[in-house]
Design an enzyme around this catalytic site. Structure first.
Site, PDB file in Angstrom:
ATOM      1  N   ASP A  84       0.822  -1.220   0.000  1.00  0.00           N
ATOM      2  CA  ASP A  84       0.000   0.000   0.000  1.00  0.00           C
ATOM      3  C   ASP A  84       0.845   1.253   0.000  1.00  0.00           C
ATOM      4  O   ASP A  84       1.792   1.383   0.801  1.00  0.00           O
ATOM      5  CB  ASP A  84      -0.862   0.029   1.273  1.00  0.00           C
ATOM      6  CG  ASP A  84      -2.263  -0.494   1.052  1.00  0.00           C
ATOM      7  OD1 ASP A  84      -2.696  -0.606  -0.112  1.00  0.00           O
ATOM      8  OD2 ASP A  84      -2.931  -0.800   2.069  1.00  0.00           O
ATOM      9  N   LYS A 113      -0.508  -0.346  -4.307  1.00  0.00           N
ATOM     10  CA  LYS A 113      -1.956  -0.092  -4.263  1.00  0.00           C
ATOM     11  C   LYS A 113      -2.181   1.334  -3.776  1.00  0.00           C
ATOM     12  O   LYS A 113      -1.497   1.801  -2.874  1.00  0.00           O
ATOM     13  CB  LYS A 113      -2.658  -1.094  -3.347  1.00  0.00           C
ATOM     14  CG  LYS A 113      -4.170  -0.840  -3.230  1.00  0.00           C
ATOM     15  CD  LYS A 113      -4.912  -2.023  -2.647  1.00  0.00           C
ATOM     16  CE  LYS A 113      -4.908  -2.115  -1.156  1.00  0.00           C
ATOM     17  NZ  LYS A 113      -5.475  -0.953  -0.444  1.00  0.00           N
ATOM     18  N   GLU A 115      -5.579   4.329  -3.089  1.00  0.00           N
ATOM     19  CA  GLU A 115      -7.024   4.512  -2.936  1.00  0.00           C
ATOM     20  C   GLU A 115      -7.514   5.708  -3.738  1.00  0.00           C
ATOM     21  O   GLU A 115      -6.834   6.731  -3.794  1.00  0.00           O
ATOM     22  CB  GLU A 115      -7.366   4.721  -1.454  1.00  0.00           C
ATOM     23  CG  GLU A 115      -6.973   3.549  -0.580  1.00  0.00           C
ATOM     24  CD  GLU A 115      -7.341   3.740   0.894  1.00  0.00           C
ATOM     25  OE1 GLU A 115      -8.066   4.699   1.223  1.00  0.00           O
ATOM     26  OE2 GLU A 115      -6.889   2.914   1.707  1.00  0.00           O
ATOM     27  N   GLU A 182     -14.020  -2.373  -1.832  1.00  0.00           N
ATOM     28  CA  GLU A 182     -14.251  -2.622  -0.395  1.00  0.00           C
ATOM     29  C   GLU A 182     -15.628  -2.128   0.030  1.00  0.00           C
ATOM     30  O   GLU A 182     -15.986  -0.968  -0.225  1.00  0.00           O
ATOM     31  CB  GLU A 182     -13.155  -1.911   0.421  1.00  0.00           C
ATOM     32  CG  GLU A 182     -13.319  -2.101   1.926  1.00  0.00           C
ATOM     33  CD  GLU A 182     -12.098  -1.727   2.745  1.00  0.00           C
ATOM     34  OE1 GLU A 182     -11.048  -1.372   2.167  1.00  0.00           O
ATOM     35  OE2 GLU A 182     -12.200  -1.801   3.985  1.00  0.00           O
TER      36      GLU A 182
HETATM   37  O1  KIV Z   1      -4.914  -2.047   4.131  1.00  0.00           O
HETATM   38  C1  KIV Z   1      -5.529  -3.080   3.849  1.00  0.00           C
HETATM   39  O2  KIV Z   1      -5.384  -4.117   4.500  1.00  0.00           O
HETATM   40  C2  KIV Z   1      -6.439  -3.051   2.710  1.00  0.00           C
HETATM   41  C3  KIV Z   1      -7.402  -4.182   2.567  1.00  0.00           C
HETATM   42  C4  KIV Z   1      -8.454  -4.090   3.601  1.00  0.00           C
HETATM   43  C5  KIV Z   1      -7.966  -4.270   1.206  1.00  0.00           C
HETATM   44  O3  KIV Z   1      -6.434  -2.129   1.952  1.00  0.00           O
END
Ligand code: KIV
Length: 265
Positions: A84, A113, A115, A182
């Protein structure tokens, strides 16, 4: 052993083989998840809440994401590792490139990833053009929890559902390789999954997506407090952590998880 590739994920979507993801934050758990056949290990910024005990994901730093990503990569061999981009580490394309480079070069991630919808389309395009595989994330956006007014199901109105579908299409066109959806109604998740060529991974989005992801500590029943209603404690029945992970992977592959009670209308 080579790791699961983007083309393999694409093939799984085409052949309707469901993709099993879990979050991972350290080498020992990464090793267990990898051995149990989890396809993708997501080093989620959820680590802020379940590992660090923070009230949200917002305090997590890029240094911390690099640190946890490196541990997960060292502990795994087969699974793809996605990391992330934390809150405020991708406010411009240049900052996103710098942050993604750290997650990939120092952490060893194969994909990053981020958002958001229309507002991050240009950033996704720039990352993608520079060879960075990108996982987009729509629906409930934990990094925007204060703007959203809490952890609530998204996309229930026609207008919101249409926006999520349009955002998903725009992110795919910009070069996103994967999409996490989500906490959206299961009907919307199915529509988005059918509309996109890239794999769509659900969490609290019903069984109609190409794959599922859960927060590891939730599905082992060790997150303090109440477990999210869309999750399931797989450890309770399985009796050991490796058996719980194997049961989760098998349930996702068969389409038995999530069940009808673990989603939203
Ligand atoms: O940070 C995380 O664990 C996530 C998942 C909930 C998809 O983004």
């Amino acid at each position: 052993m080579s790791r699961i590739s983007l083309s393999r994920l694409q093939q799984m979507k085409q052949q309707r083989e469901r993709i099993a993801l879990l979050t991972a934050y350290d080498a020992s758990f990464a090793h267990i998840l990898d051995a149990a056949g989890v396809d993708i290990l997501l080093v989620g910024d959820s680590l802020g809440m379940v590992v660090q005990g923070q009230p949200s994901t917002l305090p997590v730093s890029l240094d911390e994401m690099v640190y946890h990503t490196a541990m997960v990569c060292r502990g795994s061999q087969r699974a793809m590792v996605i990391s992330d981009l934390p809150f405020m580490s991708y406010t411009s394309a240049e900052q996103a490139l710098h942050s993604a480079a750290r997650l990939m070069k120092e952490g060893g991630a194969q994909m990053v990833k981020l958002e958001g919808g229309a507002e991050v389309v240009e950033i996704v395009a720039r990352l993608s053009s520079m060879g960075v595989p990108v996982c987009a994330h729509l629906g409930l956006l934990p990094q925007s929890v204060h703007k959203l007014g809490g952890y609530k199901v998204q996309g229930r109105s026609e207008v919101d559902a249409a926006r999520i579908l349009a955002d998903a299409r725009a992110l795919q066109a910009a070069g996103a390789d994967l999409l996490v959806l989500e906490c959206v109604p299961r009907g919307l998740a199915k529509r988005v999954t059918e509309a996109l060529q890239i794999p769509v991974i659900g969490i609290g989005a019903g069984a109609g997506t190409d794959g599922q992801v859960l927060v590891l500590y939730d599905m082992l029943g060790i997150t303090p407090g109440k477990r999210p209603s869309f999750s399931q404690d797989f450890l309770q029945q399985a009796g050991s952590i490796p058996a719980a992970i194997e049961a989760y992977v098998a349930a996702v592959r068969r389409g038995d998880f999530p069940g009808p009670e673990q989603g939203f209308d």
